[in-house]
Design a protein around this motif. Structure first.
Motif, mmCIF file in Angstrom:
data_model
loop_
_atom_site.group_PDB
_atom_site.id
_atom_site.type_symbol
_atom_site.label_atom_id
_atom_site.label_comp_id
_atom_site.label_asym_id
_atom_site.label_seq_id
_atom_site.Cartn_x
_atom_site.Cartn_y
_atom_site.Cartn_z
ATOM 1 N N THR A 1 0.821 -1.214 0.000
ATOM 2 C CA THR A 1 0.000 0.000 0.000
ATOM 3 C C THR A 1 0.854 1.262 0.000
ATOM 4 O O THR A 1 0.479 2.265 -0.615
ATOM 5 C CB THR A 1 -0.943 0.010 1.216
ATOM 6 N N LEU A 2 2.002 1.223 0.667
ATOM 7 C CA LEU A 2 2.897 2.386 0.624
ATOM 8 C C LEU A 2 3.424 2.604 -0.786
ATOM 9 O O LEU A 2 3.567 3.743 -1.242
ATOM 10 C CB LEU A 2 4.068 2.187 1.599
ATOM 11 N N LEU A 3 3.711 1.514 -1.477
ATOM 12 C CA LEU A 3 4.184 1.621 -2.852
ATOM 13 C C LEU A 3 3.085 2.164 -3.763
ATOM 14 O O LEU A 3 3.329 3.048 -4.589
ATOM 15 C CB LEU A 3 4.652 0.251 -3.342
ATOM 16 N N ILE A 4 1.865 1.653 -3.594
ATOM 17 C CA ILE A 4 0.743 2.147 -4.399
ATOM 18 C C ILE A 4 0.500 3.628 -4.112
ATOM 19 O O ILE A 4 0.183 4.412 -5.017
ATOM 20 C CB ILE A 4 -0.528 1.332 -4.112
ATOM 21 N N GLY A 5 0.658 4.005 -2.846
ATOM 22 C CA GLY A 5 0.419 5.391 -2.458
ATOM 23 C C GLY A 5 1.361 6.391 -3.105
ATOM 24 O O GLY A 5 1.083 7.597 -3.100
ATOM 25 N N ARG A 6 2.453 5.915 -3.682
ATOM 26 C CA ARG A 6 3.390 6.810 -4.367
ATOM 27 C C ARG A 6 2.905 7.182 -5.759
ATOM 28 O O ARG A 6 3.531 8.009 -6.417
ATOM 29 C CB ARG A 6 4.767 6.137 -4.475
ATOM 30 N N TRP A 7 1.815 6.576 -6.212
ATOM 31 C CA TRP A 7 1.273 6.894 -7.531
ATOM 32 C C TRP A 7 0.948 8.381 -7.574
ATOM 33 O O TRP A 7 0.172 8.895 -6.765
ATOM 34 C CB TRP A 7 0.024 6.049 -7.775
ATOM 35 N N ARG A 8 1.507 9.082 -8.524
ATOM 36 C CA ARG A 8 1.426 10.542 -8.535
ATOM 37 C C ARG A 8 -0.004 11.052 -8.703
ATOM 38 O O ARG A 8 -0.334 12.130 -8.236
ATOM 39 C CB ARG A 8 2.315 11.122 -9.633
ATOM 40 N N HIS A 9 -0.864 10.281 -9.355
ATOM 41 C CA HIS A 9 -2.236 10.739 -9.579
ATOM 42 C C HIS A 9 -3.050 10.783 -8.283
ATOM 43 O O HIS A 9 -4.095 11.430 -8.240
ATOM 44 C CB HIS A 9 -2.932 9.843 -10.593
ATOM 45 N N LEU A 10 -2.575 10.116 -7.229
ATOM 46 C CA LEU A 10 -3.275 10.174 -5.945
ATOM 47 C C LEU A 10 -2.922 11.439 -5.161
ATOM 48 O O LEU A 10 -3.635 11.798 -4.230
ATOM 49 C CB LEU A 10 -2.944 8.938 -5.106
ATOM 50 N N GLY A 11 -1.830 12.083 -5.529
ATOM 51 C CA GLY A 11 -1.446 13.332 -4.869
ATOM 52 C C GLY A 11 -1.291 13.161 -3.370
ATOM 53 O O GLY A 11 -0.735 12.163 -2.882
ATOM 54 N N SER A 12 -1.802 14.135 -2.618
ATOM 55 C CA SER A 12 -1.686 14.102 -1.159
ATOM 56 C C SER A 12 -2.505 13.001 -0.512
ATOM 57 O O SER A 12 -2.321 12.697 0.666
ATOM 58 C CB SER A 12 -2.118 15.464 -0.586
ATOM 59 N N GLN A 13 -3.436 12.397 -1.262
ATOM 60 C CA GLN A 13 -4.256 11.319 -0.714
ATOM 61 C C GLN A 13 -3.571 9.962 -0.814
ATOM 62 O O GLN A 13 -4.152 8.946 -0.410
ATOM 63 C CB GLN A 13 -5.602 11.263 -1.446
ATOM 64 N N GLY A 14 -2.354 9.906 -1.324
ATOM 65 C CA GLY A 14 -1.660 8.631 -1.462
ATOM 66 C C GLY A 14 -1.493 7.895 -0.151
ATOM 67 O O GLY A 14 -1.584 6.660 -0.094
ATOM 68 N N ILE A 15 -1.273 8.629 0.943
ATOM 69 C CA ILE A 15 -1.098 7.986 2.237
ATOM 70 C C ILE A 15 -2.356 7.261 2.691
ATOM 71 O O ILE A 15 -2.303 6.337 3.514
ATOM 72 C CB ILE A 15 -0.670 9.042 3.292
ATOM 73 N N GLN A 16 -3.515 7.672 2.159
ATOM 74 C CA GLN A 16 -4.777 7.042 2.550
ATOM 75 C C GLN A 16 -4.843 5.581 2.104
ATOM 76 O O GLN A 16 -5.624 4.803 2.665
ATOM 77 C CB GLN A 16 -5.958 7.820 1.970
ATOM 78 N N VAL A 17 -4.055 5.187 1.118
ATOM 79 C CA VAL A 17 -4.031 3.778 0.704
ATOM 80 C C VAL A 17 -3.577 2.913 1.873
ATOM 81 O O VAL A 17 -4.203 1.898 2.202
ATOM 82 C CB VAL A 17 -3.101 3.584 -0.510
ATOM 83 N N SER A 18 -2.485 3.311 2.528
ATOM 84 C CA SER A 18 -1.972 2.554 3.667
ATOM 85 C C SER A 18 -2.896 2.645 4.877
ATOM 86 O O SER A 18 -3.093 1.665 5.598
ATOM 87 C CB SER A 18 -0.570 3.057 4.036
ATOM 88 N N ILE A 19 -3.473 3.834 5.092
ATOM 89 C CA ILE A 19 -4.383 3.991 6.239
ATOM 90 C C ILE A 19 -5.605 3.106 6.077
ATOM 91 O O ILE A 19 -6.022 2.403 7.010
ATOM 92 C CB ILE A 19 -4.786 5.474 6.387
ATOM 93 N N ALA A 20 -6.194 3.105 4.872
ATOM 94 C CA ALA A 20 -7.365 2.268 4.626
ATOM 95 C C ALA A 20 -7.005 0.791 4.745
ATOM 96 O O ALA A 20 -7.783 -0.008 5.290
ATOM 97 C CB ALA A 20 -7.941 2.573 3.250
ATOM 98 N N GLY A 21 -5.838 0.425 4.253
ATOM 99 C CA GLY A 21 -5.418 -0.967 4.365
ATOM 100 C C GLY A 21 -5.234 -1.394 5.802
ATOM 101 O O GLY A 21 -5.616 -2.513 6.185
ATOM 102 N N ALA A 22 -4.666 -0.512 6.626
ATOM 103 C CA ALA A 22 -4.468 -0.852 8.034
ATOM 104 C C ALA A 22 -5.801 -1.000 8.766
ATOM 105 O O ALA A 22 -5.987 -1.927 9.570
ATOM 106 C CB ALA A 22 -3.619 0.233 8.706
ATOM 107 N N PHE A 23 -6.768 -0.108 8.484
ATOM 108 C CA PHE A 23 -8.075 -0.208 9.129
ATOM 109 C C PHE A 23 -8.825 -1.463 8.687
ATOM 110 O O PHE A 23 -9.597 -2.044 9.453
ATOM 111 C CB PHE A 23 -8.912 1.029 8.809
ATOM 112 N N ALA A 24 -8.602 -1.882 7.449
ATOM 113 C CA ALA A 24 -9.334 -3.039 6.921
ATOM 114 C C ALA A 24 -8.609 -4.353 7.167
ATOM 115 O O ALA A 24 -9.098 -5.404 6.746
ATOM 116 C CB ALA A 24 -9.556 -2.856 5.419
ATOM 117 N N TYR A 25 -7.505 -4.339 7.863
ATOM 118 C CA TYR A 25 -6.688 -5.538 7.999
ATOM 119 C C TYR A 25 -7.389 -6.685 8.730
ATOM 120 O O TYR A 25 -7.095 -7.854 8.480
ATOM 121 C CB TYR A 25 -5.380 -5.195 8.714
#
Length: 383
Positions: A117-141
């Motif tokens: 998720t941290l790697l996916i969050g580096r996708w430039r099209h997500l911008g400042s919301q990239g970190i939310q990929v890891s946050i959502a993954g952690a909450f859904a674990y």
């Protein structure tokens, strides 16, 4: 009671009261901040109520969390952040849901999921919301065991609900049209340019300025870059406020959709700043050992030319009056007349210095003329 508290509390209360008074009395940053806070609060409460009481989700807090994130200062930013956040949440939840069946629920699986998720969050099209990929993954674990797969859909559903509520409120509840913001940006850089040129004109009335004065002019000319950057940001914010703003649809006949004219003014004023720096640096160089500075008569006339140019700078972006008179065109004509008379004095052993100053002044006038011809008129003041 602590004496320190007794001192700062009345001051803080007074500042808050003044800000609240300005927000009530006139449009400006205070009113925009108050409106943004009110819209964010309303979006959060509405999203939570819909999630908890209408949909009956066991995870209703994801909805207001999302709503608070996506409500931004303009309709365009709200829509953009909403799309980015939803995509980030979906990617994070899917990553959490896929790792479990493949590896199991253990520290290694969590580490793999977080790395992905941290790697996916580096996708430039997500911008400042990239970190939310890891946050959502952690909450859904906790869905990794396979017994809570339904929670994945609950999280995505609440994220969609919050994003929808936040976007709708941002777009429909008093979305700002920041024409005045863009106009203020133009005014700030043109006034800063006007003030510097006027001070330089005054300083030349008594002949060659001292090296200290010339260096001060050069320093102030370099500071114009900072003012220009802030003005450029104000123009872009104004242009952004028009995109996807329903208020533009209500006034489609009178509302311009392009801020290219403002951008043209910005670029011309930026290049004009470069010429002013060159003029200032020229006066610094006149104090060198090999320099032959212009005479007092030439410098006095050059100061008069700069005074005329400063008047033109203050009129950048101005409109024709009701009688069709164009004050900037008239000011530029006056500048050209003084420039022509001054050019006739460029002679003698100081002619190289005369030529340098005249070339910079000519380029300055070229930029102002370009701004006048290509810069669009100011849009109507609507907010």
């Amino acid at each position: 009671m602590d004496t320190t508290d007794s001192r700062w509390r009345p001051a803080v209360v007074a500042r808050v009261r003044r800000a609240a008074h300005r927000a009530r009395q006139q449009a400006g940053p205070e009113r925009e901040t108050a409106l943004l806070l009110a819209k964010s609060g309303a979006a959060g409460v509405l999203a939570w109520a819909l999630g908890a009481y209408v949909i009956g989700s066991p995870q209703p807090t994801y909805a207001p969390f999302t709503a608070l994130l996506v409500v931004q200062s303009t309709a365009y930013r709200s829509l953009l952040q909403s799309l980015r956040y939803v995509v980030a949440v979906v990617l994070g939840v899917l990553a959490a849901g896929l790792v479990g069946p493949l590896i199991g629920e253990n520290p290694l699986a969590f580490a793999v999921m977080l790395s992905v998720t941290l790697l996916i969050g580096r996708w430039r099209h997500l911008g400042s919301q990239g970190i939310q990929v890891s946050i959502a993954g952690a909450f859904a674990y906790n869905a990794l065991s396979g017994t809570h797969v339904q929670m994945l859909w609950e999280i995505i559903q609440m994220a969609l609900l919050g994003a929808g509520v936040g976007t709708v409120i941002a777009m429909l509840v008093f979305p700002p049209l920041r024409y005045r913001t863009a106009e203020r940006g133009i005014e700030e850089i043109s006034q800063a340019t006007q003030l510097l040129l006027s001070d330089m004109a005054d300083g030349l009335k008594e002949g060659l300025p001292t090296e200290e004065t010339a260096e001060d002019w050069l320093h102030r000319a370099r500071q114009l870059d900072g003012t220009l950057g802030a003005a450029r940001e104000a123009v872009e914010m104004g242009a952004e406020s028009v995109v996807y703003n329903p208020r533009t649809w209500l006034h489609h006949r009178t509302t311009p959709r392009s801020f290219q004219g403002y951008r043209t003014l910005m670029e011309s004023l930026g290049r004009a700043g470069e010429q002013i720096r060159s003029i200032s640096y020229g006066f610094v160089r006149f104090h060198g050992e090999d320099a032959v500075p212009p005479g007092d008569d030439f410098l006095s006339a050059y100061g008069e030319l700069l005074e005329s140019i400063s008047e033109a700078a203050g009129l950048i972006g101005s409109l024709e009056d009701e009688e069709g008179d164009d004050p900037l065109r008239r000011a530029l004509r006056k500048c050209r007349e003084r420039y022509a008379r001054l050019r006739e004095r460029a002679e003698g052993e100081a002619w190289p210095s005369h030529g340098v100053l005249l070339t910079d002044a000519d380029r300055l006038l070229v930029e102002f003329r370009h701004a006048h011809r290509q810069g669009a008129s100011q849009p109507p003041r609507r907010g």
